[in-house]
Structures are given as structure tokens and as C-alpha cells.
Write a protein that holds these residues in place. Structure first.
Motif, PDB file in Angstrom:
ATOM      1  N   PHE A 304       9.835   9.346   5.960  1.00 19.34           N
ATOM      2  CA  PHE A 304      10.885   9.853   6.438  1.00 19.34           C
ATOM      3  C   PHE A 304      11.525   9.713   7.925  1.00 19.34           C
ATOM      4  O   PHE A 304      12.339   9.775   8.407  1.00 19.34           O
ATOM      5  N   ARG A 305      10.318   9.455   8.790  1.00 14.56           N
ATOM      6  CA  ARG A 305      10.461   9.075  10.130  1.00 14.56           C
ATOM      7  C   ARG A 305      10.956   7.827  10.660  1.00 14.56           C
ATOM      8  O   ARG A 305      11.243   7.579  11.700  1.00 14.56           O
ATOM      9  N   GLU A 306      11.032   7.059   9.684  1.00 15.39           N
ATOM     10  CA  GLU A 306      11.360   5.716  10.088  1.00 15.39           C
ATOM     11  C   GLU A 306      12.923   5.606  10.026  1.00 15.39           C
ATOM     12  O   GLU A 306      13.749   6.157   9.261  1.00 15.39           O
ATOM     13  N   PRO A 307      13.565   4.655  10.985  1.00 12.94           N
ATOM     14  CA  PRO A 307      14.820   4.737  11.260  1.00 12.94           C
ATOM     15  C   PRO A 307      15.456   4.102  10.121  1.00 12.94           C
ATOM     16  O   PRO A 307      14.963   3.150   9.517  1.00 12.94           O
ATOM     17  N   ARG A 308      16.590   4.478   9.729  1.00 12.72           N
ATOM     18  CA  ARG A 308      17.530   3.924   8.751  1.00 12.72           C
ATOM     19  C   ARG A 308      18.747   3.547   9.031  1.00 12.72           C
ATOM     20  O   ARG A 308      19.166   4.087  10.003  1.00 12.72           O
ATOM     21  N   PRO A 309      19.403   2.548   8.727  1.00 11.02           N
ATOM     22  CA  PRO A 309      20.708   2.048   8.972  1.00 11.02           C
ATOM     23  C   PRO A 309      21.953   3.276   8.938  1.00 11.02           C
ATOM     24  O   PRO A 309      21.644   4.132   7.796  1.00 11.02           O
ATOM     25  N   PRO A 310      22.581   3.458   9.593  1.00 13.54           N
ATOM     26  CA  PRO A 310      23.987   4.319   9.451  1.00 13.54           C
ATOM     27  C   PRO A 310      24.463   4.555   8.211  1.00 13.54           C
ATOM     28  O   PRO A 310      24.629   3.539   7.424  1.00 13.54           O
ATOM     29  N   GLY A 311      24.449   5.850   7.541  1.00 11.15           N
ATOM     30  CA  GLY A 311      25.067   5.801   6.088  1.00 11.15           C
ATOM     31  C   GLY A 311      24.101   5.482   5.090  1.00 11.15           C
ATOM     32  O   GLY A 311      24.806   5.664   3.853  1.00 11.15           O
ATOM     33  N   SER A 312      23.095   5.150   5.357  1.00  5.28           N
ATOM     34  CA  SER A 312      22.221   4.854   4.120  1.00  5.28           C
ATOM     35  C   SER A 312      21.435   5.965   3.658  1.00  5.28           C
ATOM     36  O   SER A 312      21.529   7.061   4.273  1.00  5.28           O
ATOM     37  N   GLU A 313      20.800   6.024   2.479  1.00  4.46           N
ATOM     38  CA  GLU A 313      20.160   6.911   2.000  1.00  4.46           C
ATOM     39  C   GLU A 313      18.624   7.361   2.781  1.00  4.46           C
ATOM     40  O   GLU A 313      18.318   6.398   3.412  1.00  4.46           O
ATOM     41  N   PRO A 314      18.107   8.673   2.643  1.00  3.66           N
ATOM     42  CA  PRO A 314      16.955   8.943   3.271  1.00  3.66           C
ATOM     43  C   PRO A 314      15.738   7.995   3.039  1.00  3.66           C
ATOM     44  O   PRO A 314      14.798   7.929   3.927  1.00  3.66           O
ATOM     45  N   MET A 315      15.704   7.924   1.669  1.00  2.00           N
ATOM     46  CA  MET A 315      14.637   7.072   1.275  1.00  2.00           C
ATOM     47  C   MET A 315      14.887   6.055   0.204  1.00  2.00           C
ATOM     48  O   MET A 315      16.275   6.028  -0.478  1.00  2.00           O
ATOM     49  N   GLN A 316      14.201   4.738   0.245  1.00  5.86           N
ATOM     50  CA  GLN A 316      14.660   3.881  -0.851  1.00  5.86           C
ATOM     51  C   GLN A 316      13.539   4.246  -2.014  1.00  5.86           C
ATOM     52  O   GLN A 316      12.996   5.379  -1.886  1.00  5.86           O
ATOM     53  N   ILE A 317      14.062   3.716  -3.219  1.00  8.11           N
ATOM     54  CA  ILE A 317      13.331   3.966  -4.485  1.00  8.11           C
ATOM     55  C   ILE A 317      12.063   3.690  -4.433  1.00  8.11           C
ATOM     56  O   ILE A 317      11.083   4.129  -5.189  1.00  8.11           O
ATOM     57  N   MET A 318      11.558   2.554  -3.613  1.00  4.25           N
ATOM     58  CA  MET A 318      10.359   1.704  -3.655  1.00  4.25           C
ATOM     59  C   MET A 318      10.135   1.191  -2.291  1.00  4.25           C
ATOM     60  O   MET A 318      11.129   0.951  -1.736  1.00  4.25           O
ATOM     61  N   TYR A 319       8.718   1.107  -2.205  1.00  2.86           N
ATOM     62  CA  TYR A 319       8.225   0.341  -1.105  1.00  2.86           C
ATOM     63  C   TYR A 319       6.983  -0.464  -0.970  1.00  2.86           C
ATOM     64  O   TYR A 319       6.332  -0.321  -2.437  1.00  2.86           O
ATOM     65  N   ARG A 320       6.773  -1.425  -0.484  1.00  4.73           N
ATOM     66  CA  ARG A 320       5.492  -1.793  -0.479  1.00  4.73           C
ATOM     67  C   ARG A 320       4.415  -0.842  -0.011  1.00  4.73           C
ATOM     68  O   ARG A 320       4.614   0.150   0.304  1.00  4.73           O
ATOM     69  N   ILE A 321       3.242  -1.184  -0.388  1.00  2.17           N
ATOM     70  CA  ILE A 321       2.245  -0.221  -0.069  1.00  2.17           C
ATOM     71  C   ILE A 321       1.781   0.145   1.074  1.00  2.17           C
ATOM     72  O   ILE A 321       1.077   1.461   1.539  1.00  2.17           O
ATOM     73  N   ASP A 322       2.230  -0.527   1.997  1.00  7.54           N
ATOM     74  CA  ASP A 322       2.339  -0.191   3.578  1.00  7.54           C
ATOM     75  C   ASP A 322       3.526   0.228   4.048  1.00  7.54           C
ATOM     76  O   ASP A 322       3.781   0.605   5.405  1.00  7.54           O
ATOM     77  N   GLY A 323       4.413   0.518   3.170  1.00  8.72           N
ATOM     78  CA  GLY A 323       5.563   1.332   3.619  1.00  8.72           C
ATOM     79  C   GLY A 323       6.825   0.197   4.025  1.00  8.72           C
ATOM     80  O   GLY A 323       7.924   0.676   4.285  1.00  8.72           O
ATOM     81  N   ASP A 324       6.525  -0.858   3.974  1.00 13.71           N
ATOM     82  CA  ASP A 324       7.595  -2.000   4.211  1.00 13.71           C
ATOM     83  C   ASP A 324       8.679  -1.969   3.103  1.00 13.71           C
ATOM     84  O   ASP A 324       8.441  -2.078   1.961  1.00 13.71           O
ATOM     85  N   PRO A 325       9.960  -1.701   3.678  1.00  7.81           N
ATOM     86  CA  PRO A 325      10.983  -1.505   2.707  1.00  7.81           C
ATOM     87  C   PRO A 325      11.504  -2.849   1.973  1.00  7.81           C
ATOM     88  O   PRO A 325      12.444  -2.915   1.223  1.00  7.81           O
ATOM     89  N   GLU A 326      11.098  -3.932   2.617  1.00  5.92           N
ATOM     90  CA  GLU A 326      11.402  -5.326   2.068  1.00  5.92           C
ATOM     91  C   GLU A 326      10.669  -5.792   0.828  1.00  5.92           C
ATOM     92  O   GLU A 326       9.481  -5.886   0.886  1.00  5.92           O
ATOM     93  N   LEU A 327      11.547  -5.857  -0.407  1.00  5.67           N
ATOM     94  CA  LEU A 327      10.964  -6.519  -1.482  1.00  5.67           C
ATOM     95  C   LEU A 327      11.872  -7.172  -2.309  1.00  5.67           C
ATOM     96  O   LEU A 327      12.113  -7.076  -3.630  1.00  5.67           O
ATOM     97  N   SER A 328      12.103  -8.184  -1.478  1.00  7.47           N
ATOM     98  CA  SER A 328      12.993  -9.362  -2.006  1.00  7.47           C
ATOM     99  C   SER A 328      12.634  -9.897  -3.398  1.00  7.47           C
ATOM    100  O   SER A 328      11.305 -10.304  -3.509  1.00  7.47           O
ATOM    101  N   GLU A 329      13.273 -10.133  -4.271  1.00  7.36           N
ATOM    102  CA  GLU A 329      12.813 -10.535  -5.642  1.00  7.36           C
ATOM    103  C   GLU A 329      13.336 -12.066  -5.727  1.00  7.36           C
ATOM    104  O   GLU A 329      14.360 -12.702  -5.333  1.00  7.36           O
ATOM    105  N   GLU A 330      12.249 -12.840  -6.222  1.00  9.54           N
ATOM    106  CA  GLU A 330      12.608 -14.247  -6.135  1.00  9.54           C
ATOM    107  C   GLU A 330      11.769 -14.390  -7.778  1.00  9.54           C
ATOM    108  O   GLU A 330      10.922 -13.975  -8.305  1.00  9.54           O
TER     109      GLU A 330
END
Length: 608
Positions: A304-330
Motif C-alpha cells: 500500500f505504501r509503495e509509490p505507484r505511477p499516476p492513474g494506476s491501481e492501488p495494487m497489482q494482482i501479484m508480486y514477487r515474494i519480496d514485494g517486487d512488482p516486476e514479473l516479466s514473462e519469458e
């Protein structure tokens, strides 16, 4: 190596930071380090040739295998029965004194013993770093070997001599009745020291400590119902899937295991979905595990406290276990996939989807315990209130829905129901704790959602609530409608919906999520019945008063568990388990179904 074992032919061990799957043939077929979501070291489940494995098995073909857990622990025993003798491999991962402190050091202990006759075991350790993409070097010195990979060393310490096999090692050991041997695999940062030389006493002590840890943990479980053994196993499985340093639960221990053999529905589930994690925490709270729930609350508060880009949702649907929002699919092109189920994906591209239901599951879990809600404090409340203020202005939007379809956004009925849950629970919290909130606005929007769902989510021709507005497709996610309090479990409209699901989605007490042919989801192929939904169906039947049908469905569903009580995501047309394994969603739903059915059966007995 032999052909691929069934997905279900595995047991799970772990140390609350990572986990390993051990096949009934004695092979470590899946292991990532130092975390659940790290690249694999052993991944023969995804490619028998390139994935790597660590196998201990008797020499010879005339072998019968049995596998079991020591009761109420994550200590796995694989028994080999042969004409010459009976032997066992005991596998476990010791839990450190500080499992909440992240570390690169993880131990996998494999203890061999012969209980009758004489048995010769063959040991083969073939690590393949970075999903089999990165080469490694080997240092070998008698009973000690070190595999040097990118960013990680893997040490092997054995009580028997090891021999080199190119960049891998193997050994042969013959044991008579009462004889024992041991091998410890330990990961660490490059250049780190390996484990001490093995002794029978050190292996026995590590095993006793591991057993004691799990016995202490399971003693806190409040469940004392009819399905005690299955609930305990499911609770231990949920605990094994929580990353202790952050308190974040993962959806499953694996990636890439197919929902259809040979199909493309192969996803990476080693991350923390807000939905799955919240429901897991709700179940653990029901079982009395407040510490696990509070750890997840803290993790979620950080999101909740992490900064998010303007206009984005308050939360992503998923994160890495340390809270990293980057889950690029390869796509890992070099891996053939389980039984040629390609592509194999690492990362998850669904992380950027809009799934409005996650706010409902979060609120449903976090408001379940007064202590947990109070622990949030004023700062925590401000975060919750900010999310609900946003939701009050954004609930009426098409989204991708709970099943993460890739066929375009829709007005999913389930998403609206869970938005109602979020606002309803927020109103209750604000009132109960006298917290500052725009309660009139929240109330107006909550009521507007209910009216919209009842008017637009209802299909009068089917006599049922449907997947999304103006459709005639049924969706098993709506089994949660009465369970979260949106509708009475005995309301005529709900009973009619349950009857419609019986006709369309239920086969032999197993439940499909929806029909992809009737509601295209942007992917080729089909899938099996969804085990989460099958257990939700049991709970819905129980709450509707259909107890005989509910108990029959429950007992039948439990026959699909694997030999040690674990479930994957789905069940295929011939009863095989499909999808990532083991699946937290399935195990949490098993627990809620058992508790609900116990409660309703007890009530019925009191009325007689």
C-alpha cells in the motif's frame, strides 16, 4: 532417466524459503534456490534431459515403491521393496532457527537405510543451473563435491565416496539390514564453506529437530473435525508455501506444469497473488495461526505504501515474494516442457492485468479477525481507506476477472461481488473501530453494486447468475457468493444457480471453472476440472442444506488426492492431476469445505 512421472507422483519438502519435489522414484525433480522464485537447480519435471535431477534409487527393475510422510511433518519417506531387501530414503529440509531471515544457505538431507535384507543404491546428482541454461564446474574430493554455478555454489557431502561423471557425480552404496548412509546437499553464495562431514548422529539430530518443528506448529491447529488428517496435511502444505522472511504465500511450488498435456496453458505460480494469499491467510486464521496472518498483513501494508505511477491501481494482482512488482514473462525455448507441453514460461505476464476482485478477497481475509484488524493501527487504516476510496470510484469497470483470461475485459459478475465485499467489510471496520472514512459514499456504492449484480448478473432464461453481464455462461467462481455473505445460501435465486451449475459445470462431483468454448479466454485447448471449485461446491452444498450430496462430493474429491494427500490445480478426464503442484488454492478450499461440512453435519445431528 525414465519417462516423466505423473505430476501427482511427488511429495513436497521445504524450509519456509524454498521447496523441493521428490518423486516416488526417489528423484528430486524440482528445486529452486535460494528462494521459491529463483531459477531452478533441478527441473527434470520440465525437461528430463536438460532440467537436472538428484536421484537415489535401488539398482534393478523389480522394485515396488511406497511413499509417505512421517505423521504431521514435512519429512518424506520413500520406501523401496525388492526381492533382495527393503530400503528407505528419508528426505527433509531443516528449518533454521531464524526462518524469517533470508539466506542463501539451504540444506536438503537424504538419509538412506535398509530395514530388511541387502540393497544396493545408485546415487546420481546432475544439477543444471538457471533452468538448465548456465554451465557449471565441479570440484570433487572423495565424499565431498561442489558444483559452481552462476551466483550460487551447491555442496554435496556424503558418507560414501563420490565419483565424477563429467560435470556431475554418482555413487553406488550397498547396505545390509540396519545399515545407513547419508547425503546432504547445501546451497550457498559463491566461495562459501560447505557443510561439515556427515555423521549418523548429525543426520539423526537434524531429522529430530525438523520433526519437532512441525509437531510444534501443527499442535496450534484448532481443527478437530472429521477430516483431521487431510486438514493437517493441507495446513502443513500452506505453511510450506509461505516465504517466511516476508510472510508472503506463493500460489504453488512449481512453474510450467500444464493444465492440459501438450497444451499451452502453462504458467509460473511461484509468486504471491493478492487473491490466493488473502484466502490462504483467512484459512490459517480459522485454524488459529494468527502470526502467519499478521506477517502477511505487514507485507501487504508495505505494498500500500509503495509509490505507484499516476492513474494506476492501488495494487497489482501479484508480486514477487519480496514485494517486487516486476514479473516479466519469458519463454524458456530450450526446455521441452512436461511431456512436451510447450511453451515453458518463467515470470507471469498477467501481473499487469486489472482484476478488481482482489480487493474483496483482501478485505474478506483481513477483517476476519478483530485482533488482526486492530493490529493495522491508524497508519494501516489510512492505507485501507485509501484503497476503498479508490474502489468506490472504480468498481464499475470491465476487467480480466479471477481466471486471468487473455481474451479481453468483461463486466465479470464475480469481480462486482468481491468489490461489494471490500466496501461492505470496510464499512464494518470503520464503524466498529470508529475510524475516519467516507462511510456514506462507500455505502452508496456498495448498495449500487448489489443492485447491479442482481439486475444484470442474473440471467432469467437460465435461472442463474452468470459469468459476466449479458452472457449465458456459468462460472464456478460464483460459488463464493453465499460464502462471503452476498446472498443467502438458501435463497431461491441461489439454489436455482446451484442447480444450473449441477447441470452444466459438474461432472461426477468435480467442477469446471467455466466452458472455454462458450466463453473464449484467448487461449487454445481445454483444461480439467478445477479442484478449488470442487471444494467450493462442497461448501456451497453444505450451506444450502444438501448435506448428503455435500458429504458424497467431499469424500469423492478426497479420493483424487495423491498418495501423500497433495493436490495440484486440476483433475484431468481420467483422474490425473494437472497444473502446478501442490496448489495452495486447492488446499485452502479443502480446509474451508471440511470446516463448513463439519459445522453443518453437527447442526443437523443436534436437530435430530
Amino acid at each position: 532417466m525414465p519417462e516423466y512421472p505423473p505430476i501427482a507422483a511427488h511429495g513436497l519438502i521445504g524450509d519456509l524459503q524454498t521447496a523441493a519435489l521428490i518423486s516416488a522414484d526417489g528423484s528430486v525433480d524440482w528445486f529452486c534456490a535460494p528462494r521459491f522464485d529463483s531459477p531452478s537447480i533441478f527441473a527434470s519435471l520440465l525437461d528430463r534431459e536438460r532440467g537436472g535431477h538428484f536421484t537415489i534409487a535401488p539398482v534393478g527393475d523389480d522394485v515396488t515403491v511406497r511413499q509417505l510422510y512421517l505423521p504431521d511433518t514435512a519429512v518424506l519417506i520413500t520406501r523401496f521393496l525388492t526381492p533382495e531387501g527393503v530400503g528407505e530414503v528419508v528426505d527433509f529440509m531443516p528449518v533454521s532457527d531464524r526462518p524469517d531471515a533470508p539466506t542463501d544457505r539451504h540444506r536438503l538431507v537424504r538419509a538412506l537405510r535398509v530395514v530388511r535384507g541387502t540393497l544396493t543404491f545408485e546415487v546420481r546428482c546432475r544439477p543444471r543451473f538457471d533452468y538448465g541454461r548456465a554451465p557449471h564446474t565441479l570440484t570433487l574430493d572423495g565424499a565431498a563435491a561442489t558444483f559452481h554455478g552462476p551466483g550460487l555454489d551447491v555442496h554435496l557431502r556424503s558418507s560414501v565416496p563420490l565419483e565424477g561423471d563429467g560435470r556431475d557425480v554418482h555413487a553406488t552404496v550397498t547396505l545390509q539390514q540396519g545399515g545407513t548412509a547419508g547425503i546432504v546437499l547445501e546451497t550457498c553464495s559463491p566461495g562459501g564453506t560447505g557443510p561439515e562431514p556427515l555423521t549418523e548422529d548429525s543426520v539423526r539430530a537434524a531429522m529430530a529437530e525438523t520433526q519437532a518443528f512441525w509437531h510444534r506448529w501443527i499442535r496450534r491447529c484448532l481443527y478437530q473435525g472429521r477430516w483431521q488428517q487431510m486438514v493437517n496435511r493441507s495446513a502443513i502444505t500452506l505453511k510450506l508455501l509461505i516465504y517466511a522472511p516476508t510472510g508472503a504465500p506463493i500460489a504453488a511450488a512449481t512453474m510450467g506444469l500444464p493444465e492440459q498435456i501438450g497444451g499451452e496453458r502453462n504458467w509460473d505460480y511461484r509468486y504471491t497473488w493478492i487473491r490466493d494469499a488473502s484466502l490462504s491467510v483467512r484459512v490459517l486464521l480459522d485454524l488459529g495461526y494468527v502470526e502467519e496472518a499478521d506477517a502477511f498483513r505487514r507485507w501487504l501494508g508495505d505494498r500500500f505504501r509503495e509509490p505507484r505511477p499516476p492513474g494506476s491501481e492501488p495494487m497489482q494482482i501479484m508480486y514477487r515474494i519480496d514485494g517486487d512488482p516486476e514479473l516479466s514473462e519469458e519463454i524458456l525455448d530450450h526446455l521441452s516442457g512436461y511431456r512436451d507441453s510447450f511453451p515453458v514460461r518463467a515470470g507471469n505476464g498477467a501481473a499487469g492485468q486489472l482484476q478488481l476482485d482482489i480487493y474483496g478477497e483482501f478485505a474478506y481475509a483481513m477483517t476476519h479477525s478483530p485482533d488482526l484488524a486492530d493490529l493495522a493501527g491508524y497508519e494501516g487504516w489510512k492505507g485501507i481507506a485509501g484503497v476503498l476510496d479508490w474502489l468506490a470510484g472504480n468498481w464499475d469497470r470491465p476487467d480480466e476477472g479471477i481466471w486471468e483470461t487473455r481474451g479481453g475485459r468483461q463486466d465479470f459478475t464475480f469481480s462486482r461481488v468481491m468489490c461489494w465485499v471490500a466496501l461492505d467489510r470496510g464499512i464494518r471496520l470503520a464503524t466498529q473501530y470508529a475510524r475516519p472514512a467516507d462511510v456514506p459514499r462507500w455505502t452508496a456504492q456498495r448498495d449500487a453494486i448489489l443492485i447491479q449484480v442482481m439486475e444484470r448478473g442474473w440471467n432469467p432464461e437460465l435461472g442463474a447468475f452468470v459469468q459476466h453481464y449479458d452472457s449465458d455462461v456459468l462460472d464456478a467462481s460464483l460459488l463464493l457468493m453465499p460464502l462471503v455473505g452476498f446472498i443467502s445460501p438458501k435463497a431461491p435465486s441461489w439454489l436455482s444457480t446451484l442447480d444450473a451449475m449441477d447441470r452444466v459445470l459438474v461432472t461426477d462431483s468435480l467442477v469446471y471453472r467455466y466452458n472455454p468454448e462458450a466463453s473464449p479466454d484467448g487461449l487454445r485447448g481445454s483444461e480439467g476440472t478445477f479442484s478449488l471449485c470442487s471444494f467450493l461446491y462442497v461448501e456451497a452444498l453444505a450451506r444450502a442444506g444438501r448435506l448428503e450430496q455435500a458429504r458424497y462430493a467431499m469424500d469423492k474429491m478426497l479420493t483424487y488426492a495423491n498418495h501423500v494427500g497433495l493436490f495440484a490445480e486440476e483433475i484431468g478426464p481420467t483422474g490425473e492431476q494437472l497444473g502446478n503442484f501442490p496448489q495452495a488454492f486447492t488446499h485452502l478450499a479443502l480446509i474451508t469445505a471440511a470446516m463448513a461440512l463439519d459445522e453443518e453435519l453437527d447442526r443437523a445431528a443436534e436437530r435430530r
